[in-house]
Design a protein around this motif. Structure first.
Motif, PDB file in Angstrom:
ATOM      1  N   SER A  73     -34.089 -18.262 -75.493  1.00  0.00           N
ATOM      2  CA  SER A  73     -33.191 -18.746 -74.448  1.00  0.00           C
ATOM      3  C   SER A  73     -31.780 -18.901 -75.011  1.00  0.00           C
ATOM      4  CB  SER A  73     -33.684 -20.088 -73.903  1.00  0.00           C
ATOM      5  OG  SER A  73     -33.531 -21.111 -74.883  1.00  0.00           O
ATOM      6  N   VAL A  74     -30.824 -19.016 -74.102  1.00  0.00           N
ATOM      7  CA  VAL A  74     -29.423 -19.173 -74.520  1.00  0.00           C
ATOM      8  C   VAL A  74     -29.254 -20.439 -75.346  1.00  0.00           C
ATOM      9  CG1 VAL A  74     -27.081 -19.567 -73.667  1.00  0.00           C
ATOM     10  CG2 VAL A  74     -28.525 -17.849 -72.579  1.00  0.00           C
ATOM     11  N   HIS A  75     -29.905 -21.519 -74.935  1.00  0.00           N
ATOM     12  CA  HIS A  75     -29.748 -22.784 -75.661  1.00  0.00           C
ATOM     13  C   HIS A  75     -30.384 -22.701 -77.048  1.00  0.00           C
ATOM     14  CE1 HIS A  75     -27.945 -24.679 -72.251  1.00  0.00           C
ATOM     15  NE2 HIS A  75     -29.009 -24.523 -71.489  1.00  0.00           N
ATOM     16  N   GLU A  76     -31.523 -22.031 -77.169  1.00  0.00           N
ATOM     17  CA  GLU A  76     -32.159 -21.891 -78.482  1.00  0.00           C
ATOM     18  C   GLU A  76     -31.274 -21.103 -79.442  1.00  0.00           C
ATOM     19  OE1 GLU A  76     -36.910 -21.957 -77.242  1.00  0.00           O
ATOM     20  OE2 GLU A  76     -35.802 -20.064 -77.294  1.00  0.00           O
ATOM     21  N   VAL A  77     -30.693 -20.017 -78.951  1.00  0.00           N
ATOM     22  CA  VAL A  77     -29.817 -19.203 -79.808  1.00  0.00           C
ATOM     23  C   VAL A  77     -28.549 -19.975 -80.159  1.00  0.00           C
ATOM     24  CG1 VAL A  77     -28.494 -17.071 -79.956  1.00  0.00           C
ATOM     25  CG2 VAL A  77     -30.734 -17.059 -78.861  1.00  0.00           C
ATOM     26  N   ALA A  78     -27.963 -20.648 -79.172  1.00  0.00           N
ATOM     27  CA  ALA A  78     -26.731 -21.397 -79.438  1.00  0.00           C
ATOM     28  C   ALA A  78     -26.973 -22.517 -80.444  1.00  0.00           C
ATOM     29  CB  ALA A  78     -26.169 -21.959 -78.132  1.00  0.00           C
ATOM     30  N   ASP A  79     -28.118 -23.188 -80.332  1.00  0.00           N
ATOM     31  CA  ASP A  79     -28.438 -24.245 -81.305  1.00  0.00           C
ATOM     32  C   ASP A  79     -28.573 -23.676 -82.707  1.00  0.00           C
ATOM     33  OD1 ASP A  79     -28.411 -26.115 -79.292  1.00  0.00           O
ATOM     34  OD2 ASP A  79     -30.585 -26.137 -79.014  1.00  0.00           O
ATOM     35  N   ARG A  80     -29.233 -22.527 -82.825  1.00  0.00           N
ATOM     36  CA  ARG A  80     -29.393 -21.901 -84.145  1.00  0.00           C
ATOM     37  C   ARG A  80     -28.042 -21.438 -84.701  1.00  0.00           C
ATOM     38  NH1 ARG A  80     -32.047 -21.908 -88.859  1.00  0.00           N
ATOM     39  NH2 ARG A  80     -32.256 -19.816 -89.763  1.00  0.00           N
ATOM     40  N   LEU A  81     -27.199 -20.880 -83.844  1.00  0.00           N
ATOM     41  CA  LEU A  81     -25.869 -20.462 -84.296  1.00  0.00           C
ATOM     42  C   LEU A  81     -25.044 -21.659 -84.754  1.00  0.00           C
ATOM     43  CD1 LEU A  81     -24.908 -17.802 -81.583  1.00  0.00           C
ATOM     44  CD2 LEU A  81     -25.766 -17.386 -83.889  1.00  0.00           C
ATOM     45  N   HIS A  82     -25.166 -22.769 -84.057  1.00  0.00           N
ATOM     46  CA  HIS A  82     -24.447 -23.980 -84.463  1.00  0.00           C
ATOM     47  C   HIS A  82     -24.933 -24.460 -85.826  1.00  0.00           C
ATOM     48  CE1 HIS A  82     -22.395 -27.829 -84.116  1.00  0.00           C
ATOM     49  NE2 HIS A  82     -23.530 -28.439 -84.432  1.00  0.00           N
ATOM     50  N   GLU A  83     -26.234 -24.399 -86.039  1.00  0.00           N
ATOM     51  CA  GLU A  83     -26.792 -24.816 -87.331  1.00  0.00           C
ATOM     52  C   GLU A  83     -26.278 -23.931 -88.461  1.00  0.00           C
ATOM     53  OE1 GLU A  83     -31.221 -25.038 -89.459  1.00  0.00           O
ATOM     54  OE2 GLU A  83     -31.037 -24.854 -87.276  1.00  0.00           O
ATOM     55  N   ILE A  84     -26.247 -22.617 -88.218  1.00  0.00           N
ATOM     56  CA  ILE A  84     -25.754 -21.680 -89.240  1.00  0.00           C
ATOM     57  C   ILE A  84     -24.262 -21.905 -89.489  1.00  0.00           C
ATOM     58  CG2 ILE A  84     -25.315 -19.247 -89.728  1.00  0.00           C
ATOM     59  CD1 ILE A  84     -27.889 -18.595 -88.212  1.00  0.00           C
ATOM     60  N   ALA A  85     -23.485 -22.046 -88.410  1.00  0.00           N
ATOM     61  CA  ALA A  85     -22.041 -22.231 -88.561  1.00  0.00           C
ATOM     62  C   ALA A  85     -21.721 -23.519 -89.308  1.00  0.00           C
ATOM     63  CB  ALA A  85     -21.376 -22.231 -87.183  1.00  0.00           C
ATOM     64  N   ALA A  86     -22.462 -24.590 -89.007  1.00  0.00           N
ATOM     65  CA  ALA A  86     -22.223 -25.859 -89.704  1.00  0.00           C
ATOM     66  C   ALA A  86     -22.528 -25.725 -91.190  1.00  0.00           C
ATOM     67  CB  ALA A  86     -23.074 -26.963 -89.075  1.00  0.00           C
ATOM     68  N   SER A  87     -23.592 -25.014 -91.529  1.00  0.00           N
ATOM     69  CA  SER A  87     -23.946 -24.826 -92.936  1.00  0.00           C
ATOM     70  C   SER A  87     -22.933 -23.950 -93.659  1.00  0.00           C
ATOM     71  CB  SER A  87     -25.340 -24.207 -93.049  1.00  0.00           C
ATOM     72  OG  SER A  87     -26.308 -25.045 -92.439  1.00  0.00           O
ATOM     73  N   GLU A  88     -22.302 -23.042 -92.916  1.00  0.00           N
ATOM     74  CA  GLU A  88     -21.300 -22.161 -93.513  1.00  0.00           C
ATOM     75  C   GLU A  88     -19.905 -22.778 -93.508  1.00  0.00           C
ATOM     76  OE1 GLU A  88     -21.521 -19.006 -94.865  1.00  0.00           O
ATOM     77  OE2 GLU A  88     -23.704 -19.192 -94.817  1.00  0.00           O
ATOM     78  N   GLY A  89     -19.779 -24.009 -92.953  1.00  0.00           N
ATOM     79  CA  GLY A  89     -18.481 -24.667 -92.902  1.00  0.00           C
ATOM     80  C   GLY A  89     -17.544 -24.111 -91.863  1.00  0.00           C
ATOM     81  N   LEU A  90     -18.088 -23.578 -90.764  1.00  0.00           N
ATOM     82  CA  LEU A  90     -17.276 -22.972 -89.708  1.00  0.00           C
ATOM     83  C   LEU A  90     -17.084 -23.960 -88.567  1.00  0.00           C
ATOM     84  CD1 LEU A  90     -19.020 -19.476 -89.544  1.00  0.00           C
ATOM     85  CD2 LEU A  90     -16.973 -20.085 -90.837  1.00  0.00           C
ATOM     86  N   GLN A  91     -15.905 -23.946 -87.965  1.00  0.00           N
ATOM     87  CA  GLN A  91     -15.631 -24.748 -86.782  1.00  0.00           C
ATOM     88  C   GLN A  91     -15.870 -23.886 -85.546  1.00  0.00           C
ATOM     89  OE1 GLN A  91     -11.624 -26.188 -87.113  1.00  0.00           O
ATOM     90  NE2 GLN A  91     -12.125 -27.683 -88.704  1.00  0.00           N
ATOM     91  N   THR A  92     -16.686 -24.387 -84.632  1.00  0.00           N
ATOM     92  CA  THR A  92     -17.060 -23.598 -83.464  1.00  0.00           C
ATOM     93  C   THR A  92     -16.986 -24.429 -82.189  1.00  0.00           C
ATOM     94  OG1 THR A  92     -19.404 -24.174 -83.742  1.00  0.00           O
ATOM     95  CG2 THR A  92     -18.630 -22.132 -84.806  1.00  0.00           C
ATOM     96  N   GLU A  93     -16.808 -23.740 -81.080  1.00  0.00           N
ATOM     97  CA  GLU A  93     -16.901 -24.342 -79.760  1.00  0.00           C
ATOM     98  C   GLU A  93     -18.259 -24.000 -79.164  1.00  0.00           C
ATOM     99  OE1 GLU A  93     -13.759 -22.974 -77.306  1.00  0.00           O
ATOM    100  OE2 GLU A  93     -12.178 -24.061 -78.378  1.00  0.00           O
ATOM    101  N   ARG A  94     -18.877 -24.969 -78.481  1.00  0.00           N
ATOM    102  CA  ARG A  94     -20.185 -24.722 -77.879  1.00  0.00           C
ATOM    103  C   ARG A  94     -20.122 -23.577 -76.869  1.00  0.00           C
ATOM    104  NH1 ARG A  94     -25.617 -25.700 -78.828  1.00  0.00           N
ATOM    105  NH2 ARG A  94     -26.723 -25.302 -76.859  1.00  0.00           N
ATOM    106  N   ALA A  95     -19.044 -23.516 -76.078  1.00  0.00           N
ATOM    107  CA  ALA A  95     -18.919 -22.438 -75.093  1.00  0.00           C
ATOM    108  C   ALA A  95     -18.856 -21.078 -75.768  1.00  0.00           C
ATOM    109  CB  ALA A  95     -17.678 -22.661 -74.230  1.00  0.00           C
ATOM    110  N   ALA A  96     -18.225 -21.013 -76.945  1.00  0.00           N
ATOM    111  CA  ALA A  96     -18.150 -19.744 -77.673  1.00  0.00           C
ATOM    112  C   ALA A  96     -19.528 -19.321 -78.166  1.00  0.00           C
ATOM    113  CB  ALA A  96     -17.183 -19.883 -78.849  1.00  0.00           C
ATOM    114  N   LEU A  97     -20.309 -20.278 -78.673  1.00  0.00           N
ATOM    115  CA  LEU A  97     -21.651 -19.947 -79.154  1.00  0.00           C
ATOM    116  C   LEU A  97     -22.551 -19.510 -77.999  1.00  0.00           C
ATOM    117  CD1 LEU A  97     -22.212 -22.843 -81.736  1.00  0.00           C
ATOM    118  CD2 LEU A  97     -21.365 -20.518 -82.143  1.00  0.00           C
TER     119      LEU A  97
END
Length: 527
Positions: A180-204
């Motif tokens: 689902s979109v929420h599952e993928v967005a949550d995983r992308l947020h987890e990866i981005a946070a671990s990589e030290g990236l700043q992200t917007e939820r709408a972008a993910l």
């Protein structure tokens, strides 16, 4: 040494790290705990949903040296580390796309008899197994029927229907689903946070939608977008890199389509394409948006993965367009996206889809010729006023008065009248599709139907006739009176056959009734 791609760097190393396939990981972990691992598994599902990753996790788990089965794979023992580093000799991965012949399978069958060199099991992962030839499947069948005790097969495919039934029946089948979109967005947020990236939820979420349920594709898109780790991943950046249109442009185009404004719709399409939006991406976004409106109209907004604000907008727009017109527009835009091939006028496909959607809506609204009505029952009359409050009933005018609006003009704009009814009552338009304008005497509009069931849904309720009058006032800015006629079945009144329902969910029943009418007519002496 070049840096590892994100989808490889963040590939799950344990069952706990898997996302969205709990029905599969739970079953496999239970099999490991009870030491009931099967000799052959068949993993089926769309690309990027974890089939090969799960196969490698299973290969690690069956060869893990941890004494507690619940902790396998441990990623600490020598065997687990060897698999993670790609140097475990008893894990053999075969790409069926390049090893399609019977000789390749025979070579596999000759080597499988040898005992494992390091671990407990020799695990064969055959990716895209549906690419095997018929003779290769025949050669594999014997091995799957009587495998050595130390052999374990994991077959992976994206096209299960191309795998012979004889192979499927000898494997334990697992169906992988899209994320689902929420599952993928949550995983992308987890990866981005671990990589030290700043992200917007709408972008993910935009990246997740673009990945169409594939985790690997979505992570690869994130990797593509992050060219500068110090730059925040914003929605504007994602739209610029992926060539997608802004959400505002999609909403404006949908609003123009619902309003029947071709000029505004063409203007929006050309502005979006001129600003760098990819036409195919714009079309895909339009299909996704119209699908959300259709779901909100038919089954409720709860099925739509969107914010509360967007869901409210979907409900609002769903009330402004008929289900048939919405379904046609969705079908036309989807066909336009699937047939898009670029060209020297890239926006032409979208322009034609818009015009065709509006043309189909107009064609569906064309009424049957108004016949002379026989003696019929006349329903009470209601009046409409510019104010939103119901007006008191007024007596009908004497017959023979010159019409304030020609009947043909009301018939031509009947689809607009039905659309206006949605603002006052969402069920009235579907009933009034079975009525047609018979005549206009002064300010009295006479509507007729030969469908008794629909006549009874309007006749006893003055408030429903006022809804019709209000809709007519919204379109023509005239205060009109309403008379409703019920005519004999199969008489001179318009029938469901001559005025088909715009609602695909109701048209089937109408067609069945029309077939029965035709059968009766076929046996009459006049024909």
């Amino acid at each position: 040494m070049p840096e590892q791609a994100l989808y490889l760097k963040w590939r799950p190393l344990a069952f706990d790290e898997m996302v969205g396939q709990e029905h599969i990981t739970r079953t496999l972990r239970n099999a490991l705990r009870s030491d009931r691992v099967r000799h052959a598994y068949l993993f089926s599902g769309p690309r990027g949903t974890g089939k090969t990753t799960t196969a490698r996790l299973l290969a690690k788990a069956v060869n893990c040296l941890d004494p507690d089965p619940a902790r396998r794979p441990c990623n600490v023992c020598d065997h687990c580390r060897a698999v993670n580093e790609g140097r475990f000799l008893d894990l053999i991965e075969i790409d069926a796309a390049t090893h399609t012949g019977v000789d390749d399978v025979r070579d596999l069958r000759d080597k499988i008899a040898f005992a494992p060199g390091e671990g407990r099991y020799k695990v064969y992962i055959i990716d895209e197994v549906h690419r095997f030839s018929g003779s290769a499947f025949d050669a594999l069948l014997k091995t799957l029927e009587e495998p050595p005790e130390h052999a374990l097969f994991v077959l992976a495919t994206t096209e299960l229907d191309k795998v012979p039934a004889t192979i499927r029946s000898r494997c334990l089948l697992f169906q992988f689903r899209r994320f689902s979109v929420h599952e993928v967005a949550d995983r992308l947020h987890e990866i981005a946070a671990s990589e030290g990236l700043q992200t917007e939820r709408a972008a993910l979420e935009m990246i997740a939608r673009h990945g169409t349920g594939s985790m690997r594709d979505s992570v690869s898109l994130l990797d593509q977008i992050v060219t500068d780790p110090s730059q925040p991943v914003t929605l504007a950046l994602v739209q610029q890199v992926l060539g997608t249109a802004s959400s505002a442009a999609v909403r404006r185009l949908a609003a123009a389509l619902i309003a029947g404004d071709a000029a505004e719709g063409l203007r929006i399409i050309n502005e979006a394409v001129d600003s760098g939006t990819d036409p195919r991406q714009f079309g895909q976004q339009m299909v996704e948006y119209l699908r959300a409106v259709l779901l909100a109209q038919t089954a409720g907004p709860e099925l739509v993965e969107a914010s509360a604000e967007d869901r409210a907008l979907f409900v609002q727009q769903a009330a402004q367009i008929s289900r048939g017109a919405l379904a046609r527009a969705l079908r036309i835009f989807n066909e336009a996206v699937n047939s898009y091939k670029g060209g020297w006028q890239p926006q032409l496909t979208l322009e034609l889809a818009l015009i065709e959607s509006l043309r189909s809506a107009v064609a569906a609204a064309e009424p049957a010729p108004a016949p002379a009505a026989p003696a019929a029952r006349t329903a009470p009359v209601a009046a409409a006023t510019p104010a939103s409050a119901p007006a008191p009933p007024e007596p009908p005018e004497p017959p023979g008065q010159p019409p304030v609006i020609p009947a043909s003009r009301i018939s031509e704009r009947w689809e607009d009248v039905l659309r206006a009814m949605y603002r006052h009552n969402q069920t009235a338009p579907e009933v009034m599709r079975y009525f047609r304008v018979v005549k206009v005497d002064g300010r009295t509009v006479t509507l007729a139907t030969d469908q008794e069931v629909y006549f009874q849904r309007i006749n006893p309720y003055p408030e429903k006739k006022q809804v019709i009058a209000k809709a007519l006032h919204d379109v023509f800015q005239e205060k009109l009176l309403i008379t409703v006629l019920s005519l004999p079945q199969g008489g001179a009144a318009p029938t469901a056959e001559s005025a088909p329902s715009d609602d695909p969910l109701l048209s089937t029943a109408s067609e069945l009734g029309a077939k029965n009418v035709r059968k009766v007519k076929k046996n009459t002496p006049s024909e």
